[in-house]
Design a protein around this motif. Structure first.
Motif, short mmCIF file in Angstrom:
data_model
loop_
_atom_site.label_atom_id
_atom_site.label_comp_id
_atom_site.label_asym_id
_atom_site.label_seq_id
_atom_site.Cartn_x
_atom_site.Cartn_y
_atom_site.Cartn_z
N MET A 18 23.94 -13.51 17.92
CA MET A 18 23.45 -14.53 18.87
C MET A 18 24.37 -15.74 18.83
SD MET A 18 19.76 -16.44 18.99
CE MET A 18 18.91 -14.90 19.28
N GLY A 19 24.73 -16.25 20.04
CA GLY A 19 25.63 -17.39 20.12
C GLY A 19 24.98 -18.67 19.65
N THR A 20 25.82 -19.57 19.21
CA THR A 20 25.31 -20.86 18.76
C THR A 20 24.94 -21.72 19.96
OG1 THR A 20 26.78 -20.75 16.86
CG2 THR A 20 25.85 -22.91 17.40
N LYS A 21 23.78 -22.35 19.91
CA LYS A 21 23.34 -23.22 21.00
C LYS A 21 24.10 -24.55 20.96
CE LYS A 21 18.70 -21.24 21.34
NZ LYS A 21 17.24 -21.49 21.26
N VAL A 22 24.54 -24.98 22.14
CA VAL A 22 25.32 -26.21 22.24
C VAL A 22 24.43 -27.32 22.80
CG1 VAL A 22 27.34 -27.32 23.23
CG2 VAL A 22 27.41 -24.90 22.63
N SER A 23 24.47 -28.48 22.16
CA SER A 23 23.71 -29.63 22.64
C SER A 23 24.63 -30.55 23.44
CB SER A 23 23.13 -30.40 21.44
OG SER A 23 22.49 -31.58 21.89
N TYR A 24 24.24 -30.84 24.68
CA TYR A 24 25.02 -31.73 25.54
C TYR A 24 24.30 -33.07 25.66
CZ TYR A 24 27.41 -27.45 26.96
OH TYR A 24 28.11 -26.27 26.97
N PRO A 25 25.01 -34.18 25.50
CA PRO A 25 24.37 -35.49 25.66
C PRO A 25 23.83 -35.66 27.08
CG PRO A 25 26.54 -35.69 24.64
CD PRO A 25 26.42 -34.29 25.13
N GLU A 26 22.82 -36.49 27.18
CA GLU A 26 22.20 -36.72 28.50
C GLU A 26 23.22 -37.27 29.50
OE1 GLU A 26 18.48 -39.26 30.46
OE2 GLU A 26 18.90 -39.35 28.30
N GLU A 27 24.16 -38.13 29.03
CA GLU A 27 25.13 -38.71 29.96
C GLU A 27 26.08 -37.64 30.53
OE1 GLU A 27 26.29 -40.07 25.71
OE2 GLU A 27 24.49 -39.94 26.95
N VAL A 28 26.36 -36.61 29.71
CA VAL A 28 27.21 -35.51 30.20
C VAL A 28 26.49 -34.74 31.31
CG1 VAL A 28 28.33 -33.34 29.58
CG2 VAL A 28 28.50 -35.32 28.06
N LYS A 29 25.21 -34.52 31.10
CA LYS A 29 24.42 -33.80 32.11
C LYS A 29 24.38 -34.59 33.43
CE LYS A 29 21.46 -31.97 28.42
NZ LYS A 29 20.08 -31.95 27.85
N LEU A 30 24.17 -35.90 33.30
CA LEU A 30 24.13 -36.74 34.50
C LEU A 30 25.48 -36.77 35.20
CD1 LEU A 30 22.02 -39.72 33.12
CD2 LEU A 30 21.32 -38.16 34.94
#
Length: 380
Positions: free
Chosen positions: A1-13
């Motif tokens: 299973m691949g490692t889950k990546v956390s993206y900052p909220e500002e990157v999503k925006l």
């Protein structure tokens, strides 16, 4: 299973903003280092459904449809949403005309203004900018680009001349840029020339005391060939004062002036006697004021072998160059600096300093962008 990546909220925006601007999915993923295309689609879905609060959810935490983070009460949820909206309004109401992307200087300025009300991350998030970009821009802020140096130097010229020059005169003083470039820079920063208030005088029926020999021909082939004289009010001191001046049509230079408290014949005679030796055929033009039509003044004019010329009654355009000078004197000193009442000594100082500036420093387009004295000296 691949490692889950956390993206900052500002990157999503930022990703959402880029997609709304029409940037292809592949370019968005490459620029923001997003691994999964599906991830980007999910963020866009949340945006379209009005679920922006889900951008802040932690990795692996999936809120039920229509619900956001857990809150102690409905009031707490409403307060959180209201705070988020207020932050967006507070940020974007300060941004004007920044185009598709936020300019680094705007980001730095906004963070400095708003960091007392919200965190740097929140401000950058609302602007769609990563915190690392902000800190990089902040570190590079002191390094001026050639364009920034040019804009600053143009601004210094505008300030030095109290924003009295238009873009053509500033371009003459700054040979490193063309007129269009200077005009664009001045418009961008609001450095345009301050417009003078135009005044009109009521006209009357023409009447002649001396013939109008000048006939609005404000050209001369040599110094002191044609002179203009007039009186203007100086209502800025402790008592009413007057300025009597004589202007040389050849280069617009003020060759004689007197400041007094009484508008009588002796007052204008004092100005007349300041004139140097005049060439034969010198014409002196004035209006039909009583001081100029008086016996003593006419006698003094003849003794100096001057040919008298007078405007038609009620037509200041017949004497427009010196009328314009008096208007410029008041507009560029008293009116511009908001001086409505001061001491008589201060009024005299302001007028004398301005005439020195006008004769020796203030350039005129019609004189090949030279001051009156420079133009006369080079012609000689």
């Amino acid at each position: 299973m691949g490692t889950k990546v956390s993206y900052p909220e500002e990157v999503k925006l930022k990703a959402i903003k880029m997609r709304l601007a029409g940037v292809p999915v592949k370019e968005v993923m490459e620029e923001l280092n997003i691994r999964n295309r599906t991830q980007l689609k999910t963020w866009m879905k949340w945006y379209r459904n009005g679920e922006l609060h889900r951008l802040a959810q932690p990795v692996g935490k999936q809120y039920a449809f229509g619900k956001g983070p857990d809150y102690d009460s409905e009031t707490a949820r409403l307060r959180s949403e209201n705070r988020y909206l207020k932050q967006q309004v507070e940020v974007f109401k300060k941004v004007r005309g920044i185009g598709k992307e936020v300019a680094p200087k705007v980001v730095i300025q906004l963070v400095e203004e708003l960091r007392g009300n919200m965190t740097i991350g929140e401000i950058c998030g609302h602007l769609g900018v990563s915190r690392s970009s902000y800190y990089r821009w902040k570190a590079q802020e002191k390094n001026e680009t050639p364009k920034e140096v040019r804009d600053r130097q143009i601004g210094d010229l505008c300030k030095r001349h109290k924003f009295l020059y238009g873009y053509r005169k500033i371009a003459e003083l700054y040979p490193g840029a063309c007129e269009k470039t200077v005009q664009r820079v001045m418009q961008k920063h609001g450095w345009q020339c301050r417009v003078k208030v135009k005044k009109r005088k009521r006209t009357g029926q023409p009447a002649y005391v001396a013939p109008n020999l000048l006939a609005r021909d404000f050209t001369a082939s040599k110094p002191l060939e044609k002179l203009l004289t007039d009186i203007t009010y100086l209502p800025f001191g402790q008592s009413m004062m007057y300025l009597s001046s004589i202007l040389d049509v050849y280069n617009g230079e003020i060759v004689a002036q007197t400041i007094g408290f009484t508008q009588d014949t002796a007052f204008v005679l004092d100005t007349l006697h300041q004139l140097p030796d005049l060439p034969e055929g010198c014409v002196l033009h004035s209006d039909q004021g009583t001081v100029y039509t008086s016996y003593d003044y006419q006698k003094a004019v003849k003794e100096k072998r001057i040919i008298m010329s007078m405007s038609r009654k009620g037509t200041p355009a017949d004497n427009s160059p010196i009328e314009t000078f008096h208007s410029s004197l008041k507009s560029e000193t008293f009116y511009l600096d908001g001086i409505h009442r001061t001491s008589n000594a201060h009024v005299i100082q302001i007028v004398e300093e301005y005439i020195t500036y006008y004769n020796n420093i203030r350039i005129q387009t019609k004189l090949n962008s030279q001051s009156p004295v420079q133009y006369r000296q080079l012609a000689a």
